[in-house]
Design an enzyme around this catalytic site. Structure first.
Site, PDB file in Angstrom:
ATOM      1  CG  ASN A   7      -1.979   1.212   1.337  1.00 45.63           C
ATOM      2  OD1 ASN A   7      -1.486   2.240   0.890  1.00 45.63           O
ATOM      3  ND2 ASN A   7      -3.028   1.174   1.617  1.00 45.63           N
ATOM      4  CD  GLU A  35      -4.484   4.734   0.646  1.00 44.45           C
ATOM      5  OE1 GLU A  35      -5.050   5.737   0.901  1.00 44.45           O
ATOM      6  OE2 GLU A  35      -3.841   3.676   1.500  1.00 44.45           O
ATOM      7  CE1 TYR A 105      -6.878   0.700   1.316  1.00 44.56           C
ATOM      8  CE2 TYR A 105      -7.677   2.119  -0.356  1.00 44.56           C
ATOM      9  CZ  TYR A 105      -7.364   1.806   1.009  1.00 44.56           C
ATOM     10  OH  TYR A 105      -7.242   2.965   1.738  1.00 44.56           O
ATOM     11  CG  ASP A 144      -4.414  -1.876   3.711  1.00 47.54           C
ATOM     12  OD1 ASP A 144      -5.153  -2.286   4.445  1.00 47.54           O
ATOM     13  OD2 ASP A 144      -4.662  -0.538   3.516  1.00 47.54           O
ATOM     14  CG  ASN A 146      -7.957  -0.656   5.659  1.00 40.81           C
ATOM     15  OD1 ASN A 146      -7.473  -0.309   6.566  1.00 40.81           O
ATOM     16  ND2 ASN A 146      -8.423  -0.345   4.627  1.00 40.81           N
ATOM     17  CG  ASP A 241       0.452   5.089   5.851  1.00 47.04           C
ATOM     18  OD1 ASP A 241       0.563   4.808   4.685  1.00 47.04           O
ATOM     19  OD2 ASP A 241      -0.947   5.335   6.348  1.00 47.04           O
TER      20      ASP A 241
END
Length: 263
Positions: A7, A35, A105, A144, A146, A241
């Site tokens: 990501n 992303e 994602y 990702d 999440n 990040d």
């Protein structure tokens, strides 16, 4: 065969923070990003002529988006998941001769959980998508997702119970996915390893103190378990990040033997 997922939290920004250097050093057969936060024509990547590029852009500018860069030529490419309108560029599915690759994602439920209902509906449709594919040939899922599945997957588990990415509902959906026949490749090889994370808040000193979450995954169909040769997290790589996660399969990169689905 080596696969990487990252990501990048804005690919244009990440390119200015070392993306190309990492991409070249990784030497992946398949490199997936999430992303991307861009629209068609807003970036031109020079990845080498051997890489084919597949993009799924969000309709909203500067938001979401996924891409796959692959040395292996897929039989087909599909975007989104059946049953849900595809406006956020969240899923790319590539079919290869003997496996499917799904780059995803997953939606964020948001801090106030205002998008949790949408997230759970998305999870239901996503699982259906994976099971349809898995009925045909093995599946490799990356991205990702999440969610930190277990308490071992984030630094301050007790303080984050009920927060976005660590709600009972989201963790339950991940449990259901794994119980449906998929394997978390990192946990398969590192069942009790603590302190390995793939995302850190931009708050000061958080990454330096390794106060993170492991929310980026490579999942594989159970019948590929014996082929997992390596599963790692490149925690030292900056530029986002998130950091990249890596899967190595003990299979040829060009010819992957078909595996009959177990009854």
């Amino acid at each position: 065969m080596k696969l990487v997922s990252w990501n990048v939290n804005g690919l244009r920004a990440c390119v200015n923070k070392g993306f190309n250097d990492y991409f070249a050093a990784a030497g992946a057969d398949v490199f997936c990003v999430q992303e991307t936060k861009l629209q068609e024509g807003q970036i031109r990547l020079e990845l080498g002529g051997e890489y084919r590029q597949y993009w799924n852009y969000a309709h909203k500018k500067g938001y979401s988006g996924t891409a796959v860069f692959t040395r292996l030529e897929p039989l087909s490419a599909a975007y989104g998941i059946e049953g849900m309108e595809e406006t956020e560029g969240r899923v790319i599915t590539l079919e290869f001769e003997s496996f499917y690759l799904v780059n995803a994602y997953s939606p964020n439920a948001r801090r106030d959980l205002s998008r949790l209902a949408f997230r759970l509906e998305w999870e239901d449709r996503f699982l259906e998508h994976l099971l349809r594919l898995d009925a045909v040939k093995p599946v490799i899922v990356c991205g990702d997702l999440n969610v930190a599945h277990r308490e071992i997957d984030l630094k301050n588990a007790k303080a984050n119970i009920g927060n976005s990415g660590f709600t009972d509902e989201e963790r339950g959906r991940m449990t259901r996915l794994l119980e449906s026949g998929f394997i978390d490749s990192f946990r398969h090889l590192n069942p009790d390893t603590e302190g390995v994370y793939s995302w850190w808040s931009y708050m000061p000193k958080v990454r330096e103190r390794n106060i993170g979450w492991r929310i980026d995954y490579f999942l594989v169909s159970g019948r590929l378990a014996s082929s997992i040769a390596g599963a790692s997290v490149d925690c030292q790589i900056m530029g986002s990040d998130h950091c990249p996660v890596v899967l190595e399969l003990d299979l040829p990169a060009t010819v992957v033997p078909a595996t009959k689905k177990e009854e």
